[in-house]
Design an enzyme around this catalytic site. Structure first.
Site, PDB file in Angstrom:
ATOM      1  N   TYR A 178      31.197  50.314  45.418  1.00 37.85           N
ATOM      2  CA  TYR A 178      30.652  51.365  44.540  1.00 37.85           C
ATOM      3  C   TYR A 178      31.541  52.606  44.598  1.00 37.85           C
ATOM      4  O   TYR A 178      31.814  53.238  43.594  1.00 37.85           O
ATOM      5  CB  TYR A 178      29.224  51.723  44.996  1.00 37.85           C
ATOM      6  CG  TYR A 178      28.521  52.715  44.097  1.00 37.85           C
ATOM      7  CD1 TYR A 178      27.653  52.284  43.097  1.00 37.85           C
ATOM      8  CD2 TYR A 178      28.729  54.089  44.238  1.00 37.85           C
ATOM      9  CE1 TYR A 178      27.009  53.182  42.266  1.00 37.85           C
ATOM     10  CE2 TYR A 178      28.099  54.992  43.406  1.00 37.85           C
ATOM     11  CZ  TYR A 178      27.233  54.538  42.417  1.00 37.85           C
ATOM     12  OH  TYR A 178      26.605  55.432  41.591  1.00 37.85           O
ATOM     13  N   PHE A 194      38.489  62.484  14.613  1.00 36.66           N
ATOM     14  CA  PHE A 194      37.960  61.123  14.641  1.00 36.66           C
ATOM     15  C   PHE A 194      36.431  61.257  14.606  1.00 36.66           C
ATOM     16  O   PHE A 194      35.903  62.287  15.035  1.00 36.66           O
ATOM     17  CB  PHE A 194      38.440  60.345  15.878  1.00 36.66           C
ATOM     18  CG  PHE A 194      37.939  58.928  15.850  1.00 36.66           C
ATOM     19  CD1 PHE A 194      38.409  58.042  14.898  1.00 36.66           C
ATOM     20  CD2 PHE A 194      36.934  58.500  16.709  1.00 36.66           C
ATOM     21  CE1 PHE A 194      37.898  56.749  14.800  1.00 36.66           C
ATOM     22  CE2 PHE A 194      36.424  57.212  16.615  1.00 36.66           C
ATOM     23  CZ  PHE A 194      36.910  56.341  15.666  1.00 36.66           C
ATOM     24  N   THR A 195      35.730  60.253  14.090  1.00 36.13           N
ATOM     25  CA  THR A 195      34.278  60.377  13.873  1.00 36.13           C
ATOM     26  C   THR A 195      33.522  60.841  15.125  1.00 36.13           C
ATOM     27  O   THR A 195      32.734  61.796  15.061  1.00 36.13           O
ATOM     28  CB  THR A 195      33.685  59.028  13.413  1.00 36.13           C
ATOM     29  OG1 THR A 195      34.121  58.013  14.317  1.00 36.13           O
ATOM     30  CG2 THR A 195      34.113  58.672  11.996  1.00 36.13           C
ATOM     31  N   ASP A 255      44.485  63.062  22.483  1.00 33.58           N
ATOM     32  CA  ASP A 255      43.716  61.816  22.379  1.00 33.58           C
ATOM     33  C   ASP A 255      44.738  60.688  22.355  1.00 33.58           C
ATOM     34  O   ASP A 255      45.453  60.483  21.373  1.00 33.58           O
ATOM     35  CB  ASP A 255      42.862  61.811  21.097  1.00 33.58           C
ATOM     36  CG  ASP A 255      42.025  60.538  20.960  1.00 33.58           C
ATOM     37  OD1 ASP A 255      42.384  59.514  21.585  1.00 33.58           O
ATOM     38  OD2 ASP A 255      41.025  60.549  20.218  1.00 33.58           O
ATOM     39  N   LYS A 292      41.162  50.526  23.297  1.00 36.11           N
ATOM     40  CA  LYS A 292      42.300  50.439  22.392  1.00 36.11           C
ATOM     41  C   LYS A 292      43.604  50.417  23.183  1.00 36.11           C
ATOM     42  O   LYS A 292      44.405  49.518  23.047  1.00 36.11           O
ATOM     43  CB  LYS A 292      42.325  51.660  21.451  1.00 36.11           C
ATOM     44  CG  LYS A 292      41.253  51.631  20.392  1.00 36.11           C
ATOM     45  CD  LYS A 292      41.280  52.922  19.608  1.00 36.11           C
ATOM     46  CE  LYS A 292      41.386  52.678  18.131  1.00 36.11           C
ATOM     47  NZ  LYS A 292      40.229  52.056  17.518  1.00 36.11           N
ATOM     48  N   ARG A 326      36.235  53.626   5.834  1.00 36.48           N
ATOM     49  CA  ARG A 326      36.699  54.888   6.407  1.00 36.48           C
ATOM     50  C   ARG A 326      36.838  55.884   5.261  1.00 36.48           C
ATOM     51  O   ARG A 326      37.918  56.132   4.749  1.00 36.48           O
ATOM     52  CB  ARG A 326      38.036  54.717   7.143  1.00 36.48           C
ATOM     53  CG  ARG A 326      38.003  53.785   8.335  1.00 36.48           C
ATOM     54  CD  ARG A 326      37.517  54.376   9.649  1.00 36.48           C
ATOM     55  NE  ARG A 326      36.094  54.612   9.795  1.00 36.48           N
ATOM     56  CZ  ARG A 326      35.477  54.739  10.966  1.00 36.48           C
ATOM     57  NH1 ARG A 326      36.136  54.617  12.093  1.00 36.48           N
ATOM     58  NH2 ARG A 326      34.208  54.983  11.032  1.00 36.48           N
ATOM     59  N   PHE A 335      27.262  55.713   9.420  1.00 34.96           N
ATOM     60  CA  PHE A 335      27.961  54.483   9.022  1.00 34.96           C
ATOM     61  C   PHE A 335      27.689  53.318   9.961  1.00 34.96           C
ATOM     62  O   PHE A 335      27.838  52.162   9.580  1.00 34.96           O
ATOM     63  CB  PHE A 335      29.471  54.734   8.922  1.00 34.96           C
ATOM     64  CG  PHE A 335      30.105  55.173  10.220  1.00 34.96           C
ATOM     65  CD1 PHE A 335      30.167  56.520  10.534  1.00 34.96           C
ATOM     66  CD2 PHE A 335      30.613  54.255  11.117  1.00 34.96           C
ATOM     67  CE1 PHE A 335      30.731  56.943  11.742  1.00 34.96           C
ATOM     68  CE2 PHE A 335      31.191  54.665  12.316  1.00 34.96           C
ATOM     69  CZ  PHE A 335      31.239  56.009  12.632  1.00 34.96           C
TER      70      PHE A 335
HETATM   71  N1  F0G Z   1      39.580  58.479  19.600  1.00 33.67           N
HETATM   72  C1  F0G Z   1      40.168  57.655  18.720  1.00 33.67           C
HETATM   73  C2  F0G Z   1      41.448  58.061  18.088  1.00 33.67           C
HETATM   74  C3  F0G Z   1      39.580  56.428  18.406  1.00 33.67           C
HETATM   75  O1  F0G Z   1      40.170  55.632  17.530  1.00 33.67           O
HETATM   76  C4  F0G Z   1      38.368  56.067  19.033  1.00 33.67           C
HETATM   77  C5  F0G Z   1      37.701  54.805  18.706  1.00 33.67           C
HETATM   78  C6  F0G Z   1      37.788  56.959  19.935  1.00 33.67           C
HETATM   79  C7  F0G Z   1      38.426  58.156  20.212  1.00 33.67           C
HETATM   80  C8  F0G Z   1      36.493  56.642  20.621  1.00 33.67           C
HETATM   81  O2  F0G Z   1      36.686  55.651  21.576  1.00 33.67           O
HETATM   82  O3  F0G Z   1      35.261  53.745  20.780  1.00 33.67           O
HETATM   83  O4  F0G Z   1      36.104  53.850  23.130  1.00 33.67           O
HETATM   84  O5  F0G Z   1      34.342  55.390  22.361  1.00 33.67           O
HETATM   85  N2  F0G Z   1      37.969  54.093  17.705  1.00 33.67           N
HETATM   86  C9  F0G Z   1      37.350  52.844  17.355  1.00 33.67           C
HETATM   87  C10 F0G Z   1      37.802  52.387  15.974  1.00 33.67           C
HETATM   88  C11 F0G Z   1      35.883  52.820  17.495  1.00 33.67           C
HETATM   89  O6  F0G Z   1      37.274  51.363  15.521  1.00 33.67           O
HETATM   90  O7  F0G Z   1      38.696  52.972  15.377  1.00 33.67           O
HETATM   91  P1  F0G Z   1      35.534  54.605  21.978  1.00 33.67           P
END
Ligand code: F0G
Length: 488
Positions: free
Chosen positions: A86, A138-139, A229, A272, A395, A461
């Site tokens: 842990y 990013f979203t 990022d 990613k 998107r 979405f």
């Molecule tokens: N920043 C970027 C540039 C991303 O593309 C993503 C995720 C995140 C942050 C958030 O990371 O999903 O591990 O919480 N992108 C995915 C996509 C979801 O489908 O483009 P996460």
């Protein structure tokens, strides 16, 4: 670990320009292509939202590269030697060493995925009245910054919104506008400048090192931190090596360390960057580290596992080292480039030059009859699924939000993203993507719009449900049958 240098790509005697895989496939998963009639039923069941489809109804899953990249034999094998303590796990020590080797950062806070890093960074540094300049949002980043009362200010260049461009670095930040913003809002109201590697929502487009160094100069001038990022950092480094002359002879390792060296905080989604699960926030600044540290046990898990399984930490560690290899990092961009060039030859509007993550088809040019209020990118994604069994992702405006009066904030770009997870799809599957898109383009007048029937207030979405504005999906299926006979 040193980068494995390759001198250029393999040329074919025939002169064909096709990407060549530098890996072999040893574990496979069967695919299923259900008939077009079932696909129509499935998308109806899923409220015309491809997030709500199930694998059993999907042929090629091009929704995302997140957690769907192929893992290497090295990654899988290391998962069996994980130390699942842990606290104080040996696996974490290896991860920490990998972060220091690859990113040049000594302190790392593990988190369960990228948005968890965004939560911790936003809670720590963003408050009401904060302005957050960035090359693009990013979203999930936007959602976390807004939740903490901050305002996102996007400072992309004009080139970023051009669909067909030859600009190699559409992810660059507009430097004069950055300085203007800092002067007008006051540096004390800007907790950090965010740079996103291979800027996701504008088509996986990279920034150049030259531009990024200019951002650093401004940050130094006004004593503002930079947060990078790094979720798609490998690809951005790959594009710098391929497209920025001063870096042609540098290794990916050198470029990655330089990129991270220019940032005060680097965070990433390992779903990613290293084709596994997890994520992290890293820095060399002790003060910044301590400001964020105590939120990790609160939201994620203890500081040596961060809410993910230790096995995943082992896989993430190997994945970080694999980010140094051009054959690994360049596989997806080379397939994307191939697909984008072929689609362009067919006259299909697609974001150019090809970037990271996926191939991005522009819906407003593809189906100009669908107004933005009827979500053209969402309609295109649904139509493409129906006629191909391929799951893409919207998107555009559907992934956007509403203003205080309840009106849609229209997206600058209406994109259908077809992700190319690393080392997953073959060239013949890529040809199928191109073929079915070509058919849809030739029948584009049949596609109509969508309207919400259930709309969640945050990140709508993901789980929102929609319906077509007419019986266009049925007409599309009828035309498909007329043209393809009994073909799937
Ligand atoms: N920043 C970027 C540039 C991303 O593309 C993503 C995720 C995140 C942050 C958030 O990371 O999903 O591990 O919480 N992108 C995915 C996509 C979801 O489908 O483009 P996460």
């Amino acid at each position: 670990m040193e980068n494995i240098q390759k001198k250029g790509t393999v040329k074919f005697f025939s002169g064909k320009k096709i990407p060549l895989e530098m890996h072999k496939v040893r574990i496979v998963q069967s695919l299923n292509l259900v008939p077009v009639e079932r696909r129509l039923e499935a998308i109806k069941e899923g409220g015309y939202n491809t997030f709500l489809l199930e694998t059993k109804d999907i042929f090629l899953d091009m929704l995302t590269d997140s957690g769907t990249n192929a893992m290497s034999d090295q990654q899988i094998s290391k998962m069996f030697v994980a130390d699942d303590a842990y606290a104080g796990s040996k696996s974490f020590t290896k991860f920490k060493t990998a972060v220091a080797d690859v990113f040049g950062k000594d302190m790392i806070l593990p988190v369960h995925q990228g948005r968890a890093a965004e939560n911790i960074i936003s809670q720590t540094f963003v408050k009401k009245g904060s302005f957050l300049p960035m090359n693009y949002h990013f979203t999930t980043t936007l959602a976390h910054i807004q939740l903490n009362g901050g305002t996102v200010v996007e400072l992309y260049t004009k080139e970023a919104m051009k669909i067909k461009s030859t600009n190699p670095f559409k992810g660059n930040m507009d430097i004069p506008r950055l300085e203007e913003l800092i002067v007008s809002k006051g540096p004390e109201n800007i907790p950090f400048i965010r740079m996103e590697a291979s800027t996701n929502l504008i088509g996986g487009q990279p920034f150049s090192m030259e531009n990024y160094k200019e951002v650093r100069k401004i940050a130094d001038k006004y004593k503002i931190n930079i947060v990078l990022d790094a979720s798609l950092i490998g690809e951005n480094a790959y594009f710098i090596k391929k497209r920025e002359e001063a870096y042609f002879d540098k290794s990916l390792g050198d470029i990655l360390r330089e990129m991270c060296g220019l940032a005060d905080i680097v965070y990433f989604s390992a779903r990613k960057v290293s084709s596994s699960r997890g994520g992290g926030i890293c820095t060399n600044n002790m003060d910044l580290y301590y400001k964020m540290r105590d939120l990790v046990p609160l939201y994620e898990g203890f500081l040596t596992y961060g809410g993910i399984s230790i096995r995943e930490i082992e896989a993430m560690t190997v994945g970080l080292y694999e980010t140094l290899e051009e054959d690994v990092v360049g596989q997806s961009p080379s397939f994307i480039e191939y697909a984008v060039n072929e689609l362009d030859k067919l006259g299909i509007p697609v974001v150019m030059p090809g970037g990271a993550l996926g191939c991005h088809v522009e819906a407003q040019q593809f189906i100009p009859q669908v107004p933005q209020s009827e979500y053209p990118a969402g309609a295109l994604v649904a139509a493409f699924y129906i006629i191909s069994g391929i799951r893409g992702m919207e998107r555009g405006t559907l992934s956007s939000i509403r203003d205080e009066n309840g009106n849609d904030i229209l997206a600058e770009l209406e994109l259908m993203r077809l992700a190319f997870p690393r080392r997953v799809f073959t060239l013949s599957q890529t040809e199928y993507v191109i073929d079915r898109l070509n058919w849809l383009y030739n029948n584009r007048e049949l596609v109509g719009g969508l309207t919400f029937v259930e709309e969640p207030p945050v990140l709508r979405f993901f789980t929102g449900r929609l319906a077509p504005v007419s019986d266009w999906p049925e007409k599309l299926v009828a035309k498909f049958r007329a043209d393809f006979g009994d073909s799937l």
